[in-house]
Write an enzyme that holds these catalytic residues in place. Structure first.
Site, mmCIF file in Angstrom:
data_model
loop_
_atom_site.group_PDB
_atom_site.id
_atom_site.type_symbol
_atom_site.label_atom_id
_atom_site.label_comp_id
_atom_site.label_asym_id
_atom_site.label_seq_id
_atom_site.Cartn_x
_atom_site.Cartn_y
_atom_site.Cartn_z
ATOM 1 N N LYS A 104 0.833 -1.208 0.000
ATOM 2 C CA LYS A 104 0.000 0.000 0.000
ATOM 3 C C LYS A 104 0.872 1.265 0.000
ATOM 4 C CE LYS A 104 -2.238 -1.375 3.725
ATOM 5 N NZ LYS A 104 -1.577 -2.699 3.863
ATOM 6 N N ASP A 118 -1.026 6.671 6.594
ATOM 7 C CA ASP A 118 -1.096 5.237 6.852
ATOM 8 C C ASP A 118 -2.013 5.006 8.057
ATOM 9 O OD1 ASP A 118 -0.509 2.627 6.429
ATOM 10 O OD2 ASP A 118 1.474 2.664 7.325
ATOM 11 N N THR A 178 -5.601 -1.231 7.127
ATOM 12 C CA THR A 178 -5.738 -2.686 7.176
ATOM 13 C C THR A 178 -7.160 -3.044 7.627
ATOM 14 O OG1 THR A 178 -4.851 -2.534 9.411
ATOM 15 C CG2 THR A 178 -3.322 -3.211 7.693
ATOM 16 N N ARG A 180 6.380 -8.386 1.805
ATOM 17 C CA ARG A 180 7.288 -8.019 2.907
ATOM 18 C C ARG A 180 7.865 -9.275 3.564
ATOM 19 N NH1 ARG A 180 4.553 -4.299 6.531
ATOM 20 N NH2 ARG A 180 5.416 -2.629 5.243
HETATM 21 P P1 ADP Z 1 2.094 -1.945 3.219
HETATM 22 O O1 ADP Z 1 2.133 -0.429 3.130
HETATM 23 O O2 ADP Z 1 0.900 -2.541 2.528
HETATM 24 O O3 ADP Z 1 2.269 -2.473 4.612
HETATM 25 P P2 ADP Z 1 4.646 -1.760 1.798
HETATM 26 O O4 ADP Z 1 4.299 -0.887 0.640
HETATM 27 O O5 ADP Z 1 5.390 -1.125 2.927
HETATM 28 O O6 ADP Z 1 3.345 -2.503 2.368
HETATM 29 O O7 ADP Z 1 5.464 -3.017 1.197
HETATM 30 C C1 ADP Z 1 6.322 -3.795 1.993
HETATM 31 C C2 ADP Z 1 7.574 -4.158 1.221
HETATM 32 O O8 ADP Z 1 7.257 -5.189 0.314
HETATM 33 C C3 ADP Z 1 8.142 -3.022 0.380
HETATM 34 O O9 ADP Z 1 9.249 -2.425 0.977
HETATM 35 C C4 ADP Z 1 8.580 -3.648 -0.914
HETATM 36 O O10 ADP Z 1 9.953 -3.943 -0.834
HETATM 37 C C5 ADP Z 1 7.844 -4.950 -0.960
HETATM 38 N N1 ADP Z 1 6.765 -4.969 -1.962
HETATM 39 C C6 ADP Z 1 5.450 -4.754 -1.732
HETATM 40 N N2 ADP Z 1 4.732 -4.936 -2.842
HETATM 41 C C7 ADP Z 1 5.591 -5.267 -3.811
HETATM 42 C C8 ADP Z 1 5.444 -5.610 -5.208
HETATM 43 N N3 ADP Z 1 4.248 -5.652 -5.770
HETATM 44 N N4 ADP Z 1 6.554 -5.894 -5.921
HETATM 45 C C9 ADP Z 1 7.772 -5.888 -5.315
HETATM 46 N N5 ADP Z 1 7.970 -5.592 -4.005
HETATM 47 C C10 ADP Z 1 6.912 -5.292 -3.260
#
Ligand code: ADP
Length: 349
Positions: free
Chosen positions: A68, A113, A162, A221
Protein backbone atom coordinates in the site's frame (compact mmCIF):
# COMPACT_ATOMS: atom_id res chain seq x y z
CA UNK A 1 11.36 -17.29 20.35
CA UNK A 2 10.22 -13.76 19.62
CA UNK A 3 12.68 -13.45 16.80
CA UNK A 4 11.29 -16.53 15.09
CA UNK A 5 7.77 -15.28 15.37
CA UNK A 6 8.73 -11.94 13.88
CA UNK A 7 9.86 -13.50 10.62
CA UNK A 8 6.42 -14.18 9.24
CA UNK A 9 4.71 -11.21 10.84
CA UNK A 10 3.71 -8.94 7.99
CA UNK A 11 3.97 -5.77 10.11
CA UNK A 12 6.92 -3.49 9.65
CA UNK A 13 9.75 -4.08 12.05
CA UNK A 14 11.66 -0.86 12.73
CA UNK A 15 15.17 -2.14 12.15
CA UNK A 16 14.12 -3.51 8.79
CA UNK A 17 12.78 -0.24 7.46
CA UNK A 18 16.28 1.05 6.76
CA UNK A 19 17.11 -1.86 4.50
CA UNK A 20 13.74 -2.03 2.73
CA UNK A 21 13.76 1.07 0.52
CA UNK A 22 16.31 -0.53 -1.79
CA UNK A 23 13.89 -3.35 -2.50
CA UNK A 24 10.91 -1.10 -3.01
CA UNK A 25 9.91 -0.95 -6.69
CA UNK A 26 10.73 2.45 -8.16
CA UNK A 27 8.04 2.57 -10.86
CA UNK A 28 4.55 1.16 -11.33
CA UNK A 29 6.03 -0.93 -14.11
CA UNK A 30 8.38 -2.62 -11.61
CA UNK A 31 5.57 -3.21 -9.15
CA UNK A 32 4.72 -6.88 -9.57
CA UNK A 33 1.12 -8.14 -9.38
CA UNK A 34 -2.08 -6.39 -8.18
CA UNK A 35 -2.92 -5.87 -11.84
CA UNK A 36 -6.48 -4.73 -11.28
CA UNK A 37 -5.35 -2.06 -8.84
CA UNK A 38 -2.52 -0.96 -11.09
CA UNK A 39 -4.83 -0.65 -14.10
CA UNK A 40 -7.33 1.43 -12.14
CA UNK A 41 -4.55 3.68 -10.85
CA UNK A 42 -3.06 4.13 -14.29
CA UNK A 43 -6.43 5.34 -15.60
CA UNK A 44 -6.78 7.77 -12.70
CA UNK A 45 -3.25 9.07 -13.22
CA UNK A 46 -3.77 9.54 -16.93
CA UNK A 47 -7.11 11.30 -16.41
CA UNK A 48 -5.68 13.62 -13.75
CA UNK A 49 -2.71 14.47 -15.95
CA UNK A 50 -4.93 15.20 -18.94
CA UNK A 51 -7.23 17.40 -16.88
CA UNK A 52 -4.18 18.97 -15.30
CA UNK A 53 -5.73 18.38 -11.91
CA UNK A 54 -4.62 16.61 -8.74
CA UNK A 55 -5.46 12.94 -8.39
CA UNK A 56 -8.76 12.10 -6.69
CA UNK A 57 -8.42 11.22 -3.02
CA UNK A 58 -7.62 7.53 -2.87
CA UNK A 59 -8.05 4.85 -0.25
CA UNK A 60 -6.06 1.62 -0.41
CA UNK A 61 -7.04 -1.16 1.95
CA UNK A 62 -5.81 -4.67 2.64
CA UNK A 63 -3.54 -6.67 4.96
CA UNK A 64 -0.10 -5.34 6.01
CA UNK A 65 2.98 -5.79 3.82
CA UNK A 66 1.15 -6.01 0.46
CA UNK A 67 2.44 -2.75 -1.03
CA UNK A 68 0.00 0.00 0.00
CA UNK A 69 2.74 2.47 0.97
CA UNK A 70 4.77 1.53 -2.08
CA UNK A 71 1.81 2.15 -4.41
CA UNK A 72 1.17 5.54 -2.82
CA UNK A 73 4.76 6.65 -3.32
CA UNK A 74 4.77 5.35 -6.89
CA UNK A 75 1.64 7.38 -7.63
CA UNK A 76 3.51 10.52 -6.66
CA UNK A 77 6.37 9.51 -8.90
CA UNK A 78 4.13 8.81 -11.89
CA UNK A 79 2.29 12.09 -11.38
CA UNK A 80 5.56 13.95 -10.93
CA UNK A 81 4.43 15.48 -7.62
CA UNK A 82 5.75 15.67 -4.06
CA UNK A 83 5.04 12.93 -1.50
CA UNK A 84 4.71 13.31 2.23
CA UNK A 85 3.88 10.42 4.56
CA UNK A 86 2.40 10.37 8.03
CA UNK A 87 0.17 8.01 9.97
CA UNK A 88 -3.14 8.07 11.85
CA UNK A 89 -1.84 7.40 15.36
CA UNK A 90 0.87 10.07 15.30
CA UNK A 91 -1.49 12.87 14.30
CA UNK A 92 -2.70 14.02 17.70
CA UNK A 93 -4.03 17.52 17.20
CA UNK A 94 -5.08 19.68 14.23
CA UNK A 95 -1.86 21.68 14.50
CA UNK A 96 0.02 18.51 13.46
CA UNK A 97 -1.69 18.70 10.07
CA UNK A 98 -1.35 22.43 9.46
CA UNK A 99 2.32 22.11 8.47
CA UNK A 100 1.95 19.23 6.01
CA UNK A 101 -1.19 20.72 4.45
CA UNK A 102 0.06 24.27 4.09
CA UNK A 103 3.51 23.37 2.80
CA UNK A 104 2.22 21.32 -0.09
CA UNK A 105 2.42 22.32 -3.70
CA UNK A 106 -0.46 21.92 -6.14
CA UNK A 107 -1.15 18.25 -6.79
CA UNK A 108 1.15 16.85 -4.07
CA UNK A 109 0.24 13.61 -2.35
CA UNK A 110 -0.30 13.39 1.38
CA UNK A 111 -0.18 9.77 2.52
CA UNK A 112 -1.81 8.80 5.80
CA UNK A 113 -1.10 5.24 6.85
CA UNK A 114 -3.44 3.48 9.30
CA UNK A 115 -6.04 6.11 8.53
CA UNK A 116 -8.66 4.18 10.53
CA UNK A 117 -6.72 5.18 13.64
CA UNK A 118 -7.21 8.92 13.13
CA UNK A 119 -8.85 10.57 16.12
CA UNK A 120 -12.36 11.96 15.45
CA UNK A 121 -11.13 15.52 15.90
CA UNK A 122 -8.54 14.94 13.18
CA UNK A 123 -11.11 13.49 10.84
CA UNK A 124 -13.31 16.56 11.29
CA UNK A 125 -10.32 18.70 10.55
CA UNK A 126 -9.52 16.83 7.37
CA UNK A 127 -12.99 16.98 5.82
CA UNK A 128 -12.90 20.67 4.71
CA UNK A 129 -9.29 20.19 3.63
CA UNK A 130 -10.29 17.25 1.43
CA UNK A 131 -13.43 18.86 0.04
CA UNK A 132 -12.68 22.55 -0.28
CA UNK A 133 -8.93 22.64 0.30
CA UNK A 134 -9.39 24.78 3.39
CA UNK A 135 -8.05 24.48 6.92
CA UNK A 136 -8.86 26.31 10.10
CA UNK A 137 -6.05 27.80 12.06
CA UNK A 138 -6.25 28.83 15.70
CA UNK A 139 -4.56 32.12 16.30
CA UNK A 140 -3.90 31.46 20.00
CA UNK A 141 -4.40 28.79 22.65
CA UNK A 142 -7.48 28.54 24.84
CA UNK A 143 -11.25 28.17 24.37
CA UNK A 144 -11.85 31.76 23.26
CA UNK A 145 -9.04 31.85 20.76
CA UNK A 146 -9.96 33.19 17.33
CA UNK A 147 -9.73 30.99 14.31
CA UNK A 148 -8.95 31.84 10.75
CA UNK A 149 -9.71 29.89 7.59
CA UNK A 150 -6.87 29.43 5.18
CA UNK A 151 -6.81 28.04 1.64
CA UNK A 152 -4.31 25.30 0.91
CA UNK A 153 -3.07 24.07 -2.45
CA UNK A 154 -5.18 21.37 -4.04
CA UNK A 155 -3.66 18.06 -3.02
CA UNK A 156 -4.52 14.36 -3.14
CA UNK A 157 -4.95 12.44 0.06
CA UNK A 158 -3.97 8.78 -0.13
CA UNK A 159 -5.14 6.82 2.88
CA UNK A 160 -4.11 3.26 3.70
CA UNK A 161 -5.81 0.93 6.11
CA UNK A 162 -5.74 -2.69 7.18
CA UNK A 163 -9.26 -2.29 8.62
CA UNK A 164 -11.66 -0.98 6.01
CA UNK A 165 -14.56 -1.84 8.30
CA UNK A 166 -13.30 0.51 11.02
CA UNK A 167 -13.27 3.56 8.80
CA UNK A 168 -16.16 5.93 9.53
CA UNK A 169 -18.63 6.32 6.69
CA UNK A 170 -18.13 10.11 6.36
CA UNK A 171 -14.43 9.44 5.91
CA UNK A 172 -15.01 6.63 3.44
CA UNK A 173 -17.37 8.73 1.37
CA UNK A 174 -14.74 11.41 0.84
CA UNK A 175 -12.51 9.15 -1.21
CA UNK A 176 -13.08 9.25 -4.96
CA UNK A 177 -11.23 5.97 -5.52
CA UNK A 178 -11.20 2.94 -3.25
CA UNK A 179 -8.92 0.00 -4.05
CA UNK A 180 -8.25 -3.25 -2.25
CA UNK A 181 -4.90 -5.05 -2.39
CA UNK A 182 -5.01 -8.83 -2.06
CA UNK A 183 -2.57 -11.56 -1.04
CA UNK A 184 -0.19 -12.43 -3.89
CA UNK A 185 -0.23 -15.82 -5.63
CA UNK A 186 3.04 -17.82 -5.35
CA UNK A 187 4.04 -17.11 -8.99
CA UNK A 188 4.08 -13.37 -8.34
CA UNK A 189 5.93 -13.76 -5.07
CA UNK A 190 8.47 -15.85 -6.92
CA UNK A 191 9.04 -12.95 -9.32
CA UNK A 192 9.39 -10.56 -6.39
CA UNK A 193 11.93 -12.87 -4.73
CA UNK A 194 13.99 -13.19 -7.91
CA UNK A 195 13.95 -9.42 -8.35
CA UNK A 196 14.97 -8.82 -4.72
CA UNK A 197 17.71 -11.45 -4.89
CA UNK A 198 19.21 -9.65 -7.88
CA UNK A 199 19.16 -6.34 -6.02
CA UNK A 200 20.74 -8.05 -3.00
CA UNK A 201 23.30 -9.79 -5.17
CA UNK A 202 22.32 -13.25 -4.04
CA UNK A 203 22.28 -16.29 -6.28
CA UNK A 204 18.77 -17.76 -6.02
CA UNK A 205 17.76 -20.80 -8.09
CA UNK A 206 14.17 -20.77 -9.45
CA UNK A 207 13.34 -23.83 -7.31
CA UNK A 208 14.68 -22.03 -4.25
CA UNK A 209 12.52 -18.99 -5.02
CA UNK A 210 9.53 -21.28 -5.52
CA UNK A 211 9.93 -22.74 -2.03
CA UNK A 212 10.25 -19.28 -0.45
CA UNK A 213 7.28 -17.96 -2.43
CA UNK A 214 4.98 -20.72 -1.20
CA UNK A 215 5.82 -19.95 2.40
CA UNK A 216 5.56 -16.18 2.37
CA UNK A 217 1.92 -15.88 3.44
CA UNK A 218 1.06 -14.21 0.15
CA UNK A 219 2.99 -11.15 1.37
CA UNK A 220 5.95 -9.43 -0.36
CA UNK A 221 7.29 -8.02 2.91
CA UNK A 222 7.55 -11.56 4.30
CA UNK A 223 9.03 -12.86 1.05
CA UNK A 224 11.81 -10.28 1.31
CA UNK A 225 12.36 -11.05 4.98
CA UNK A 226 12.58 -14.80 4.36
CA UNK A 227 14.97 -14.14 1.51
CA UNK A 228 17.32 -12.20 3.80
CA UNK A 229 17.30 -14.91 6.43
CA UNK A 230 17.77 -17.72 3.92
CA UNK A 231 20.58 -15.78 2.24
CA UNK A 232 22.43 -15.75 5.59
CA UNK A 233 21.85 -19.47 6.00
CA UNK A 234 23.09 -20.14 2.44
CA UNK A 235 26.24 -18.19 3.15
CA UNK A 236 27.06 -19.89 6.43
CA UNK A 237 25.86 -23.45 5.80
CA UNK A 238 26.30 -23.75 1.99
CA UNK A 239 28.10 -21.99 -0.83
CA UNK A 240 25.89 -18.89 -0.83
CA UNK A 241 23.42 -20.07 -3.48
CA UNK A 242 19.79 -20.49 -2.47
CA UNK A 243 18.92 -23.86 -3.95
CA UNK A 244 15.76 -25.84 -3.25
CA UNK A 245 17.59 -27.87 -0.61
CA UNK A 246 19.13 -24.84 1.08
CA UNK A 247 15.75 -23.05 1.14
CA UNK A 248 14.04 -26.08 2.66
CA UNK A 249 16.70 -26.55 5.32
CA UNK A 250 16.77 -22.88 6.24
CA UNK A 251 12.98 -22.69 6.54
CA UNK A 252 12.98 -25.81 8.68
CA UNK A 253 15.49 -24.14 10.96
CA UNK A 254 13.33 -21.00 11.06
CA UNK A 255 10.27 -23.17 11.79
CA UNK A 256 8.25 -21.82 8.88
CA UNK A 257 6.10 -24.72 7.75
CA UNK A 258 5.02 -25.78 4.27
CA UNK A 259 1.99 -23.47 4.35
CA UNK A 260 4.07 -20.47 5.46
CA UNK A 261 2.50 -20.62 8.90
CA UNK A 262 4.70 -19.87 11.87
CA UNK A 263 4.65 -20.58 15.56
CA UNK A 264 2.07 -17.85 16.26
CA UNK A 265 -0.38 -19.10 13.61
CA UNK A 266 0.05 -22.52 15.10
CA UNK A 267 -0.70 -21.14 18.55
CA UNK A 268 -3.91 -19.47 17.29
CA UNK A 269 -5.18 -22.71 15.74
CA UNK A 270 -4.11 -24.98 18.61
CA UNK A 271 -5.68 -22.68 21.17
CA UNK A 272 -9.04 -22.78 19.40
CA UNK A 273 -8.85 -26.55 19.06
CA UNK A 274 -7.44 -27.47 22.48
CA UNK A 275 -8.93 -24.82 24.75
CA UNK A 276 -12.21 -24.02 23.03
CA UNK A 277 -13.15 -27.32 21.46
CA UNK A 278 -12.55 -25.99 17.97
CA UNK A 279 -14.73 -22.91 18.57
CA UNK A 280 -16.71 -20.83 18.14
CA UNK A 281 -14.74 -18.52 20.39
CA UNK A 282 -14.95 -14.72 20.47
CA UNK A 283 -11.98 -12.79 19.05
CA UNK A 284 -11.39 -10.94 22.33
CA UNK A 285 -11.29 -14.16 24.34
CA UNK A 286 -9.00 -15.76 21.80
CA UNK A 287 -6.64 -12.75 21.86
CA UNK A 288 -6.37 -13.01 25.66
CA UNK A 289 -5.78 -16.76 25.47
CA UNK A 290 -2.85 -16.32 23.09
CA UNK A 291 -1.56 -13.19 24.89
CA UNK A 292 -1.72 -11.06 21.79
CA UNK A 293 -3.59 -7.85 21.16
CA UNK A 294 -6.90 -7.99 19.44
CA UNK A 295 -5.91 -5.92 16.41
CA UNK A 296 -2.78 -8.02 15.78
CA UNK A 297 -4.94 -11.12 15.87
CA UNK A 298 -7.61 -9.72 13.56
CA UNK A 299 -5.41 -7.70 11.16
CA UNK A 300 -2.22 -9.72 10.99
CA UNK A 301 -2.99 -13.38 11.67
CA UNK A 302 -6.60 -13.98 10.79
CA UNK A 303 -6.78 -12.75 7.17
CA UNK A 304 -4.25 -15.29 5.93
CA UNK A 305 -5.57 -18.14 8.09
CA UNK A 306 -9.05 -17.42 6.71
CA UNK A 307 -7.90 -17.13 3.10
CA UNK A 308 -6.04 -20.44 3.39
CA UNK A 309 -9.06 -22.15 4.91
CA UNK A 310 -7.73 -22.81 8.43
CA UNK A 311 -10.09 -20.50 10.23
CA UNK A 312 -13.65 -19.24 9.84
CA UNK A 313 -15.25 -16.12 11.21
CA UNK A 314 -18.82 -16.89 12.12
CA UNK A 315 -21.48 -14.80 13.86
CA UNK A 316 -20.75 -16.71 17.07
CA UNK A 317 -16.97 -16.47 16.91
CA UNK A 318 -13.89 -18.04 15.39
CA UNK A 319 -13.98 -21.68 14.36
CA UNK A 320 -11.06 -23.96 13.44
CA UNK A 321 -11.71 -25.82 10.17
CA UNK A 322 -11.00 -29.49 9.46
CA UNK A 323 -7.86 -28.34 7.65
CA UNK A 324 -6.63 -26.74 10.86
CA UNK A 325 -7.21 -29.99 12.79
CA UNK A 326 -5.23 -31.96 10.24
CA UNK A 327 -2.43 -29.38 10.17
CA UNK A 328 -2.12 -29.53 13.95
CA UNK A 329 -2.14 -33.35 13.92
CA UNK A 330 -5.68 -33.99 15.18
CA UNK A 331 -8.58 -35.91 13.67
CA UNK A 332 -11.13 -33.45 12.29
CA UNK A 333 -14.43 -33.37 14.24
CA UNK A 334 -17.77 -34.22 12.66
CA UNK A 335 -19.62 -30.95 12.89
CA UNK A 336 -23.20 -30.64 11.67
CA UNK A 337 -23.22 -26.84 11.70
CA UNK A 338 -20.08 -26.52 9.64
CA UNK A 339 -21.69 -25.87 6.29
CA UNK A 340 -24.19 -23.43 7.66
CA UNK A 341 -21.44 -21.48 9.38
CA UNK A 342 -19.50 -21.35 6.15
CA UNK A 343 -22.47 -19.84 4.40
CA UNK A 344 -22.75 -17.12 7.01
CA UNK A 345 -19.11 -16.22 6.65
CA UNK A 346 -19.71 -13.13 4.57
CA UNK A 347 -22.18 -11.69 7.02
CA UNK A 348 -19.64 -10.77 9.66
CA UNK A 349 -16.47 -8.74 9.75
P1 ADP B 1 2.09 -1.94 3.22
O1 ADP B 1 2.13 -0.43 3.13
O2 ADP B 1 0.90 -2.54 2.53
O3 ADP B 1 2.27 -2.47 4.61
P2 ADP B 1 4.65 -1.76 1.80
O4 ADP B 1 4.30 -0.89 0.64
O5 ADP B 1 5.39 -1.13 2.93
O6 ADP B 1 3.35 -2.50 2.37
O7 ADP B 1 5.46 -3.02 1.20
C1 ADP B 1 6.32 -3.80 1.99
C2 ADP B 1 7.57 -4.16 1.22
O8 ADP B 1 7.26 -5.19 0.31
C3 ADP B 1 8.14 -3.02 0.38
O9 ADP B 1 9.25 -2.42 0.98
C4 ADP B 1 8.58 -3.65 -0.91
O10 ADP B 1 9.95 -3.94 -0.83
C5 ADP B 1 7.84 -4.95 -0.96
N1 ADP B 1 6.77 -4.97 -1.96
C6 ADP B 1 5.45 -4.75 -1.73
N2 ADP B 1 4.73 -4.94 -2.84
C7 ADP B 1 5.59 -5.27 -3.81
C8 ADP B 1 5.44 -5.61 -5.21
N3 ADP B 1 4.25 -5.65 -5.77
N4 ADP B 1 6.55 -5.89 -5.92
C9 ADP B 1 7.77 -5.89 -5.32
N5 ADP B 1 7.97 -5.59 -4.00
C10 ADP B 1 6.91 -5.29 -3.26
Amino acid sequence: MKDRHEITTPETIEREVLSEPKLRPTSLHEFIGQNKVKEALKVSIEAALRRDEPLDHLLIHGPPGLGKTTLASLLAKEMGVGFRATSGPILEKPADLVGPLSNQEEGDILFIDEIHRLRPVMEEYLYPAMEDFRVEIRLAEGPKAQTMTMDVERFALVGATTRFGLLTSPMRSRFGIIQRVNFYPPEELEEIIIRSSMIMNVECAPQGAEILAKRSRGTPRIANRLLRRVRDYALVRADGTITKKVAEEALRMLEVDEYGLDEMDDRVLRTIIEKFDGGPVGAQTLAVAISEDLSTLTDVYEPFLIQEGFLMRTPRGRVATSRAYVKCGFDPPKRAGNQQEKEQLDLVD
